[in-house]
Scaffold this active site. Structure first.
Site, PDB file in Angstrom:
ATOM      1  CB  VAL A  50     -71.497  19.993  72.525  1.00 56.72           C
ATOM      2  CG1 VAL A  50     -72.263  18.834  73.012  1.00 56.72           C
ATOM      3  CG2 VAL A  50     -70.427  19.355  71.292  1.00 56.72           C
TER       4      VAL A  50
ATOM      5  CE  LYS B 105     -58.345  16.325  70.452  1.00 56.15           C
ATOM      6  NZ  LYS B 105     -59.512  15.621  70.576  1.00 56.15           N
TER       7      LYS B 105
ATOM      8  N   GLY C  14     -72.232  26.328  73.340  1.00 51.98           N
ATOM      9  CA  GLY C  14     -71.559  26.277  72.192  1.00 51.98           C
ATOM     10  C   GLY C  14     -72.097  25.216  71.206  1.00 51.98           C
TER      11      GLY C  14
ATOM     12  N   GLY D 189     -72.352  25.928  79.060  1.00 53.09           N
ATOM     13  CA  GLY D 189     -71.824  26.045  77.657  1.00 53.09           C
ATOM     14  C   GLY D 189     -72.800  25.678  76.554  1.00 53.09           C
TER      15      GLY D 189
HETATM   16  P1  NAD Z   1     -67.669  25.104  71.736  1.00 52.87           P
HETATM   17  O1  NAD Z   1     -66.415  25.864  71.759  1.00 52.87           O
HETATM   18  O2  NAD Z   1     -68.412  25.333  70.688  1.00 52.87           O
HETATM   19  O3  NAD Z   1     -68.464  25.505  72.920  1.00 52.87           O
HETATM   20  C1  NAD Z   1     -67.983  25.902  74.500  1.00 52.87           C
HETATM   21  C2  NAD Z   1     -68.604  26.880  74.714  1.00 52.87           C
HETATM   22  O4  NAD Z   1     -68.458  27.055  76.209  1.00 52.87           O
HETATM   23  C3  NAD Z   1     -68.749  28.378  74.114  1.00 52.87           C
HETATM   24  O5  NAD Z   1     -69.692  28.773  73.936  1.00 52.87           O
HETATM   25  C4  NAD Z   1     -67.718  29.281  75.227  1.00 52.87           C
HETATM   26  O6  NAD Z   1     -68.241  30.532  75.316  1.00 52.87           O
HETATM   27  C5  NAD Z   1     -68.326  28.479  76.691  1.00 52.87           C
HETATM   28  N1  NAD Z   1     -67.666  28.791  77.773  1.00 52.87           N
HETATM   29  C6  NAD Z   1     -66.177  28.928  77.891  1.00 52.87           C
HETATM   30  N2  NAD Z   1     -65.957  29.229  79.287  1.00 52.87           N
HETATM   31  C7  NAD Z   1     -66.942  29.108  79.668  1.00 52.87           C
HETATM   32  C8  NAD Z   1     -67.390  29.307  81.268  1.00 52.87           C
HETATM   33  N3  NAD Z   1     -66.449  29.507  82.078  1.00 52.87           N
HETATM   34  N4  NAD Z   1     -68.620  29.016  81.624  1.00 52.87           N
HETATM   35  C9  NAD Z   1     -69.583  28.827  80.748  1.00 52.87           C
HETATM   36  N5  NAD Z   1     -69.423  28.744  79.412  1.00 52.87           N
HETATM   37  C10 NAD Z   1     -68.125  28.842  79.007  1.00 52.87           C
HETATM   38  O7  NAD Z   1     -67.160  23.757  71.959  1.00 52.87           O
HETATM   39  P2  NAD Z   1     -68.030  22.184  71.835  1.00 52.87           P
HETATM   40  O8  NAD Z   1     -67.433  21.880  70.487  1.00 52.87           O
HETATM   41  O9  NAD Z   1     -69.274  22.605  71.919  1.00 52.87           O
HETATM   42  O10 NAD Z   1     -67.518  21.326  72.920  1.00 52.87           O
HETATM   43  C11 NAD Z   1     -67.739  21.702  74.251  1.00 52.87           C
HETATM   44  C12 NAD Z   1     -66.833  20.646  74.947  1.00 52.87           C
HETATM   45  O11 NAD Z   1     -67.313  19.008  74.681  1.00 52.87           O
HETATM   46  C13 NAD Z   1     -65.534  20.903  74.998  1.00 52.87           C
HETATM   47  O12 NAD Z   1     -64.889  20.752  76.245  1.00 52.87           O
HETATM   48  C14 NAD Z   1     -65.150  19.828  73.757  1.00 52.87           C
HETATM   49  O13 NAD Z   1     -63.780  19.626  74.127  1.00 52.87           O
HETATM   50  C15 NAD Z   1     -66.027  18.850  74.407  1.00 52.87           C
HETATM   51  N6  NAD Z   1     -66.245  17.883  73.162  1.00 52.87           N
HETATM   52  C16 NAD Z   1     -66.739  18.051  71.933  1.00 52.87           C
HETATM   53  C17 NAD Z   1     -66.945  17.329  71.051  1.00 52.87           C
HETATM   54  C18 NAD Z   1     -67.648  17.931  69.867  1.00 52.87           C
HETATM   55  O14 NAD Z   1     -68.102  17.048  68.924  1.00 52.87           O
HETATM   56  N7  NAD Z   1     -67.641  18.830  69.459  1.00 52.87           N
HETATM   57  C19 NAD Z   1     -66.884  15.806  71.128  1.00 52.87           C
HETATM   58  C20 NAD Z   1     -66.215  15.387  72.616  1.00 52.87           C
HETATM   59  C21 NAD Z   1     -66.148  16.477  73.451  1.00 52.87           C
END
Ligand code: NAD
Length: 358
Positions: free
Chosen positions: A198, A95, A196, A194
């Protein structure tokens, strides 16, 4: 005597603590770069190279201290090794963490400086998009080093979130089959924490298969979009745990599953994308005791990594798609062995990954 003890105590520096943590996680290498011109403060943690070049996202976020950033890089790199091993990828885990400055005067120069850092490691680390960086950033990095993936070269295929969401959906399908004996998601109620990248894509896939959704997000606009597009019921962030759903899907932050939230859960399955979902590993046992089927995060959320690796290794996206679909079988195997061996699903999955890492 007291002075003697405190003098000895002071001899333990933050670096000693980090070395202890490195030993605990069975590291590895930690590389650091500071560039006074662009103000780049970058850490690359390479956990394991036994299975091949280490691959892992580059995140750019604010940290309270450099120690916290190094610890985060190490913890995440460790998780990436497990993720790659569970998906049988020819890669180790790594990372990169960029300690975000207040302002970046010249983003291109800043990313070039990071790219040169990646290049200097000679291919032992392959970088990719993560929180705070974009596929366009990866394009800039690719101008200076070939040790990069998830650029815009393959259009949407390069967007890891879409594939992560597919892998999580396949894991939900496996959990539903294992727990309820059902082959379809029609009418299955999923509570997604969430909305976001994903969370949104997952909601899209689940909605298309007839699942009922309850969702939450601190970002009301992101949440509203899911309400409008997928008929999701919106709820307050703290109410998501006690939603009367079949599946709880953590797709926001790490460590949201703790003793308090697990006791609030009404769902009998937990399957999501967030990294390091458990506040502590004993929470996997607690879920097992409460009859909650837990899909270990590093198995369920490997879809993005599988595509990132495919873009770097062979560009065979049919194979990558199949590998993401196969997450279903991997998860099923973990569930079955957990029952047979009377161990938590986390224990089983970690054991499989560790065997492959040795
Ligand atoms: P993102 O930042 O696009 O989405 C995260 C969302 O969570 C945001 O919309 C944010 O406002 C919301 N959030 C933050 N705090 C919150 C809370 N207390 N309650 C409810 N919602 C809250 O991130 P992402 O890319 O969608 O990834 C989501 C998770 O999956 C992360 O933990 C990331 O590390 C993990 N992940 C993502 C990927 C990927 O391909 N993007 C791969 C593996 C793991």
């Amino acid at each position: 005597m007291i002075q003697e003890v405190s003098r000895k105590h002071k001899q333990h520096t933050a670096l000693d603590g980090l070395f202890r943590y490195a030993e605990f996680l069975n590291f590895g290498q930690i590389h650091i770069k500071f560039d006074p011109v662009t103000h780049l403060k970058a850490i690359i943690a390479v956990h394991n190279l036994k299975r091949g070049p280490a691959i892992g996202g580059c995140r750019m976020v604010h940290y309270g201290s450099a120690d916290a950033a190094i610890e985060d890089a190490m913890r995440l790199a460790y998780g990436m090794s497990f993720k790659a091993a569970m998906s049988n990828l020819p890669h180790g885990g790594a990372k990169a963490v960029l300690i975000a400055p207040k302002i970046i005067k010249d983003r291109k120069a800043y990313l070039y400086s990071f790219a040169d850092f990646v290049d200097s490691l000679g291919g032992s680390y392959v970088t990719a998009v993560d929180s705070g960086t974009s596929m366009q950033d990866m394009d800039i990095i690719a101008e200076r080093t070939s040790f990069v993936t998830t650029t815009t070269k393959f259009g949407d295929l390069g967007n890891p979130s879409l594939h992560t969401a597919t892998g999580v959906r396949r894991s939900i399908e496996a959990a539903v089959k294992f727990k309820l004996g059902r082959d379809s998601l029609e009418g299955i109620h999923v509570a997604i924490q969430g909305a976001g990248h994903v969370g949104f894509s997952l909601a899209n896939e689940l909605h298309a298969r007839g699942a009922k959704l309850t969702m939450t997000d601190v970002n009301t606009m992101a949440l509203q979009r899911c309400v409008e597009e997928f008929n999701a019921i919106a709820c307050e962030p703290e109410m998501i745990y006690s939603t009367n759903a079949d599946v709880f899907s953590p797709c926001a932050l790490g460590a949201t599953l703790n003793t308090k939230t697990i006791h609030q859960l009404k769902a009998s399955m937990v399957v999501g994308s967030a990294n390091n979902q458990l506040a502590h590993r004993h929470h996997a046992d607690l879920m097992q005791e409460r009859g909650i089927l837990y899909a270990p995060d590093f198995v369920a959320n490997a879809g993005g990594l599988i595509y990132a690796a495919a873009m770097y290794d062979h560009n065979d996206f049919d194979k990558a798609q199949q590998q993401v679909f196969n997450i279903y079988d991997t998860i099923m195997d973990v569930f079955s062995r957990s029952i047979k061996e009377n161990r938590s699903t986390l224990d089983v999955a970690e054991n499989i990954a560790m065997t492959r890492l040795r």
